[in-house]
Motif scaffolding. Structure first.
Motif, PDB file in Angstrom:
ATOM      1  N   SER A 176       0.820  -1.213   0.000  1.00 39.39           N
ATOM      2  CA  SER A 176       0.000   0.000   0.000  1.00 39.39           C
ATOM      3  C   SER A 176       0.850   1.256   0.000  1.00 39.39           C
ATOM      4  N   LYS A 177       2.062   1.133   0.483  1.00 42.07           N
ATOM      5  CA  LYS A 177       2.988   2.267   0.506  1.00 42.07           C
ATOM      6  C   LYS A 177       3.777   2.376  -0.798  1.00 42.07           C
ATOM      7  N   ASN A 178       3.674   1.360  -1.641  1.00 43.88           N
ATOM      8  CA  ASN A 178       4.441   1.328  -2.884  1.00 43.88           C
ATOM      9  C   ASN A 178       3.544   1.685  -4.063  1.00 43.88           C
ATOM     10  N   ASN A 179       3.439   0.794  -5.028  1.00 49.35           N
ATOM     11  CA  ASN A 179       2.643   1.129  -6.214  1.00 49.35           C
ATOM     12  C   ASN A 179       1.378   0.281  -6.293  1.00 49.35           C
ATOM     13  N   ASN A 180       0.448   0.734  -7.104  1.00 48.31           N
ATOM     14  CA  ASN A 180      -0.859   0.088  -7.170  1.00 48.31           C
ATOM     15  C   ASN A 180      -0.800  -1.336  -7.704  1.00 48.31           C
ATOM     16  N   GLN A 181       0.078  -1.627  -8.656  1.00 48.82           N
ATOM     17  CA  GLN A 181       0.151  -2.991  -9.182  1.00 48.82           C
ATOM     18  C   GLN A 181       0.627  -3.958  -8.111  1.00 48.82           C
ATOM     19  N   GLU A 182       1.582  -3.535  -7.320  1.00 46.38           N
ATOM     20  CA  GLU A 182       2.044  -4.377  -6.214  1.00 46.38           C
ATOM     21  C   GLU A 182       0.904  -4.613  -5.221  1.00 46.38           C
ATOM     22  N   LEU A 183       0.124  -3.575  -4.969  1.00 48.02           N
ATOM     23  CA  LEU A 183      -1.024  -3.707  -4.076  1.00 48.02           C
ATOM     24  C   LEU A 183      -2.032  -4.710  -4.635  1.00 48.02           C
ATOM     25  N   VAL A 184      -2.331  -4.612  -5.914  1.00 55.44           N
ATOM     26  CA  VAL A 184      -3.261  -5.554  -6.557  1.00 55.44           C
ATOM     27  C   VAL A 184      -2.751  -6.982  -6.408  1.00 55.44           C
ATOM     28  N   ASN A 185      -1.468  -7.181  -6.674  1.00 56.57           N
ATOM     29  CA  ASN A 185      -0.877  -8.520  -6.569  1.00 56.57           C
ATOM     30  C   ASN A 185      -1.004  -9.078  -5.155  1.00 56.57           C
ATOM     31  N   GLU A 186      -0.709  -8.259  -4.176  1.00 58.72           N
ATOM     32  CA  GLU A 186      -0.737  -8.730  -2.791  1.00 58.72           C
ATOM     33  C   GLU A 186      -2.162  -8.948  -2.283  1.00 58.72           C
ATOM     34  N   VAL A 187      -3.100  -8.112  -2.720  1.00 60.13           N
ATOM     35  CA  VAL A 187      -4.500  -8.330  -2.339  1.00 60.13           C
ATOM     36  C   VAL A 187      -5.003  -9.636  -2.956  1.00 60.13           C
ATOM     37  N   ALA A 188      -4.582  -9.928  -4.179  1.00 60.28           N
ATOM     38  CA  ALA A 188      -4.958 -11.201  -4.805  1.00 60.28           C
ATOM     39  C   ALA A 188      -4.402 -12.375  -3.997  1.00 60.28           C
ATOM     40  N   ASP A 189      -3.150 -12.271  -3.571  1.00 61.17           N
ATOM     41  CA  ASP A 189      -2.552 -13.334  -2.749  1.00 61.17           C
ATOM     42  C   ASP A 189      -3.303 -13.501  -1.430  1.00 61.17           C
ATOM     43  N   LEU A 190      -3.610 -12.390  -0.782  1.00 56.65           N
ATOM     44  CA  LEU A 190      -4.336 -12.447   0.487  1.00 56.65           C
ATOM     45  C   LEU A 190      -5.720 -13.055   0.295  1.00 56.65           C
ATOM     46  N   THR A 191      -6.395 -12.662  -0.761  1.00 53.98           N
ATOM     47  CA  THR A 191      -7.728 -13.195  -1.042  1.00 53.98           C
ATOM     48  C   THR A 191      -7.676 -14.705  -1.217  1.00 53.98           C
ATOM     49  N   TYR A 192      -6.706 -15.180  -1.983  1.00 50.02           N
ATOM     50  CA  TYR A 192      -6.542 -16.624  -2.173  1.00 50.02           C
ATOM     51  C   TYR A 192      -6.349 -17.326  -0.825  1.00 50.02           C
ATOM     52  N   HIS A 193      -5.454 -16.810  -0.006  1.00 50.81           N
ATOM     53  CA  HIS A 193      -5.178 -17.462   1.276  1.00 50.81           C
ATOM     54  C   HIS A 193      -6.375 -17.391   2.225  1.00 50.81           C
ATOM     55  N   LEU A 194      -7.150 -16.316   2.155  1.00 51.95           N
ATOM     56  CA  LEU A 194      -8.374 -16.247   2.957  1.00 51.95           C
ATOM     57  C   LEU A 194      -9.381 -17.304   2.500  1.00 51.95           C
ATOM     58  N   LEU A 195      -9.460 -17.535   1.202  1.00 51.70           N
ATOM     59  CA  LEU A 195     -10.365 -18.573   0.695  1.00 51.70           C
ATOM     60  C   LEU A 195      -9.906 -19.959   1.136  1.00 51.70           C
ATOM     61  N   VAL A 196      -8.601 -20.181   1.161  1.00 48.93           N
ATOM     62  CA  VAL A 196      -8.071 -21.451   1.674  1.00 48.93           C
ATOM     63  C   VAL A 196      -8.453 -21.602   3.149  1.00 48.93           C
ATOM     64  N   LEU A 197      -8.335 -20.530   3.912  1.00 48.57           N
ATOM     65  CA  LEU A 197      -8.713 -20.563   5.324  1.00 48.57           C
ATOM     66  C   LEU A 197     -10.192 -20.909   5.484  1.00 48.57           C
ATOM     67  N   LEU A 198     -11.037 -20.270   4.700  1.00 44.77           N
ATOM     68  CA  LEU A 198     -12.468 -20.577   4.774  1.00 44.77           C
ATOM     69  C   LEU A 198     -12.725 -22.053   4.472  1.00 44.77           C
ATOM     70  N   ALA A 199     -12.072 -22.570   3.440  1.00 42.51           N
ATOM     71  CA  ALA A 199     -12.258 -23.978   3.080  1.00 42.51           C
ATOM     72  C   ALA A 199     -11.752 -24.897   4.193  1.00 42.51           C
ATOM     73  N   GLU A 200     -10.628 -24.554   4.778  1.00 44.51           N
ATOM     74  CA  GLU A 200     -10.074 -25.363   5.870  1.00 44.51           C
ATOM     75  C   GLU A 200     -11.040 -25.420   7.046  1.00 44.51           C
ATOM     76  N   LYS A 201     -11.689 -24.301   7.325  1.00 45.21           N
ATOM     77  CA  LYS A 201     -12.607 -24.213   8.461  1.00 45.21           C
ATOM     78  C   LYS A 201     -14.040 -24.597   8.079  1.00 45.21           C
ATOM     79  N   ASN A 202     -14.235 -25.030   6.836  1.00 48.11           N
ATOM     80  CA  ASN A 202     -15.567 -25.407   6.339  1.00 48.11           C
ATOM     81  C   ASN A 202     -16.580 -24.275   6.482  1.00 48.11           C
ATOM     82  N   VAL A 203     -16.119 -23.072   6.193  1.00 51.22           N
ATOM     83  CA  VAL A 203     -16.986 -21.895   6.182  1.00 51.22           C
ATOM     84  C   VAL A 203     -17.257 -21.565   4.719  1.00 51.22           C
ATOM     85  N   SER A 204     -18.515 -21.474   4.379  1.00 49.20           N
ATOM     86  CA  SER A 204     -18.854 -21.225   2.980  1.00 49.20           C
ATOM     87  C   SER A 204     -18.626 -19.763   2.612  1.00 49.20           C
ATOM     88  N   LEU A 205     -18.271 -19.562   1.372  1.00 51.27           N
ATOM     89  CA  LEU A 205     -18.126 -18.202   0.864  1.00 51.27           C
ATOM     90  C   LEU A 205     -19.483 -17.502   0.891  1.00 51.27           C
TER      91      LEU A 205
END
Length: 103
Positions: A48-77
């Motif tokens: 967030s302190k750098n450039n927007n493309q880096e932010l987009v990339n990292e938000v995509a990574d975080l989103t993926y890992h949050l979805l993995v967490l939801l699946a691990e905990k059997n919480v539906s999207l």
């Protein structure tokens, strides 16, 4: 798109695919998944302190890992979507929130 990704993640949990990073996370368990969510959250903050493309990339990574967490905990999207819909249109004021210094 998020629904499709979540369904693919759940599929990998149910039908492991050798060499899959998603399966690696499931095999390592909740602590590893939580560690990755924490790491990706930190990377979003830094990006967030750098450039927007880096932010987009990292938000995509975080989103993926949050979805993995939801699946691990059997919480539906859909349960997360329902909670967001429940909150839609509700007014929130600063008096409803603690000061950041108080957290």
């Amino acid at each position: 798109m998020l629904n499709d990704l979540y369904e693919e993640i759940k599929k990998r949990k149910e039908q492991p695919k050798e060499g899959s990073y998603t399966n690696y996370l499931f095999e390592k368990g909740l602590d590893k998944i939580l560690k990755k969510v924490g790491e990706e959250t930190t990377e979003v903050i830094i990006a967030s302190k750098n450039n927007n493309q880096e932010l987009v990339n990292e938000v995509a990574d975080l989103t993926y890992h949050l979805l993995v967490l939801l699946a691990e905990k059997n919480v539906s999207l859909s349960s997360v979507q329902a909670e967001l819909e429940r909150r839609e249109g509700k007014l929130s004021t600063t008096r409803d929130r603690k000061e950041i210094d108080e957290l």
